[in-house]
Design a protein around this motif. Structure first.
Motif, short mmCIF file in Angstrom:
data_model
loop_
_atom_site.label_atom_id
_atom_site.label_comp_id
_atom_site.label_asym_id
_atom_site.label_seq_id
_atom_site.Cartn_x
_atom_site.Cartn_y
_atom_site.Cartn_z
N GLN A 41 0.82 -1.21 0.00
CA GLN A 41 0.00 0.00 0.00
C GLN A 41 0.86 1.27 0.00
O GLN A 41 0.39 2.33 -0.38
N LEU A 42 2.11 1.16 0.40
CA LEU A 42 3.01 2.32 0.47
C LEU A 42 3.81 2.54 -0.81
O LEU A 42 4.43 3.58 -0.98
N LEU A 43 3.80 1.56 -1.70
CA LEU A 43 4.69 1.60 -2.86
C LEU A 43 4.06 2.27 -4.07
O LEU A 43 2.84 2.20 -4.27
N LYS A 44 4.89 2.89 -4.91
CA LYS A 44 4.44 3.50 -6.16
C LYS A 44 3.90 2.45 -7.12
O LYS A 44 2.93 2.69 -7.82
N ASP A 45 4.56 1.30 -7.19
CA ASP A 45 4.16 0.22 -8.09
C ASP A 45 4.06 -1.07 -7.28
O ASP A 45 4.99 -1.87 -7.26
N PRO A 46 2.94 -1.28 -6.58
CA PRO A 46 2.84 -2.45 -5.70
C PRO A 46 2.99 -3.79 -6.42
O PRO A 46 3.47 -4.75 -5.82
N ASP A 47 2.61 -3.84 -7.68
CA ASP A 47 2.73 -5.11 -8.42
C ASP A 47 4.18 -5.49 -8.69
O ASP A 47 4.46 -6.64 -9.02
N SER A 48 5.10 -4.54 -8.58
CA SER A 48 6.50 -4.84 -8.84
C SER A 48 7.25 -5.30 -7.58
O SER A 48 8.42 -5.62 -7.65
N ALA A 49 6.57 -5.33 -6.44
CA ALA A 49 7.23 -5.63 -5.16
C ALA A 49 7.85 -7.03 -5.16
O ALA A 49 7.22 -8.01 -5.55
N LYS A 50 9.09 -7.07 -4.71
CA LYS A 50 9.82 -8.32 -4.51
C LYS A 50 10.24 -8.34 -3.05
O LYS A 50 10.87 -7.39 -2.57
N PHE A 51 9.90 -9.42 -2.35
CA PHE A 51 10.20 -9.53 -0.92
C PHE A 51 11.28 -10.57 -0.70
O PHE A 51 11.36 -11.57 -1.41
N GLN A 52 12.10 -10.32 0.32
CA GLN A 52 13.13 -11.29 0.71
C GLN A 52 13.36 -11.18 2.21
O GLN A 52 12.95 -10.21 2.85
N ASN A 53 14.02 -12.18 2.76
CA ASN A 53 14.38 -12.22 4.18
C ASN A 53 13.18 -11.96 5.09
O ASN A 53 13.30 -11.28 6.10
N MET A 54 12.02 -12.51 4.72
CA MET A 54 10.82 -12.34 5.53
C MET A 54 10.92 -13.16 6.80
O MET A 54 11.38 -14.30 6.79
N ASP A 55 10.48 -12.57 7.90
CA ASP A 55 10.39 -13.26 9.18
C ASP A 55 9.22 -12.64 9.94
O ASP A 55 9.40 -11.67 10.67
#
Length: 103
Positions: A41-55
């Protein structure tokens, strides 16, 4: 501000669905999905979001800016309705929240 932010993030909870309590893995996966939604919701292009190191509620995200270029991974802390990116708050404040919730 710092205490309110920490209390808001710690206030995040989940209600069981009748089959008893969720397993630790289910709870972690649920938190990660909700955190990703709040960050998007905070990103300019939410569909481009790539996540890593999730905990759980913590991780790193990379997404495209207004020019269509990826900006590089940045840390975040998020709950279902609240997220902070490390580039949006003072560094000391973010580091304090990160150390309290993510380490």
């Amino acid at each position: 501000m710092k205490k309110l932010l920490i209390v808001g993030l710690l206030g995040f909870s989940l209600v069981g669905c009748g089959k008893g309590e969720p397993s630790p893995d289910e709870l972690k996966a649920f938190k990660e999905v909700k955190a990703q939604g709040a960050v998007k919701q905070l990103l300019k292009d939410p569909d481009s979001a790539k996540f890593q190191n999730m905990d759980g509620m913590c991780g790193e995200v990379n997404s495209k800016n207004s020019f269509g270029a990826y900006t590089g991974y940045q840390r975040f802390v998020a709950a279902p309705d609240l997220a902070i990116l490390e580039t949006e708050v003072p560094k000391d404040t973010f580091n304090e929240v990160w150390s309290n919730l993510c380490n």
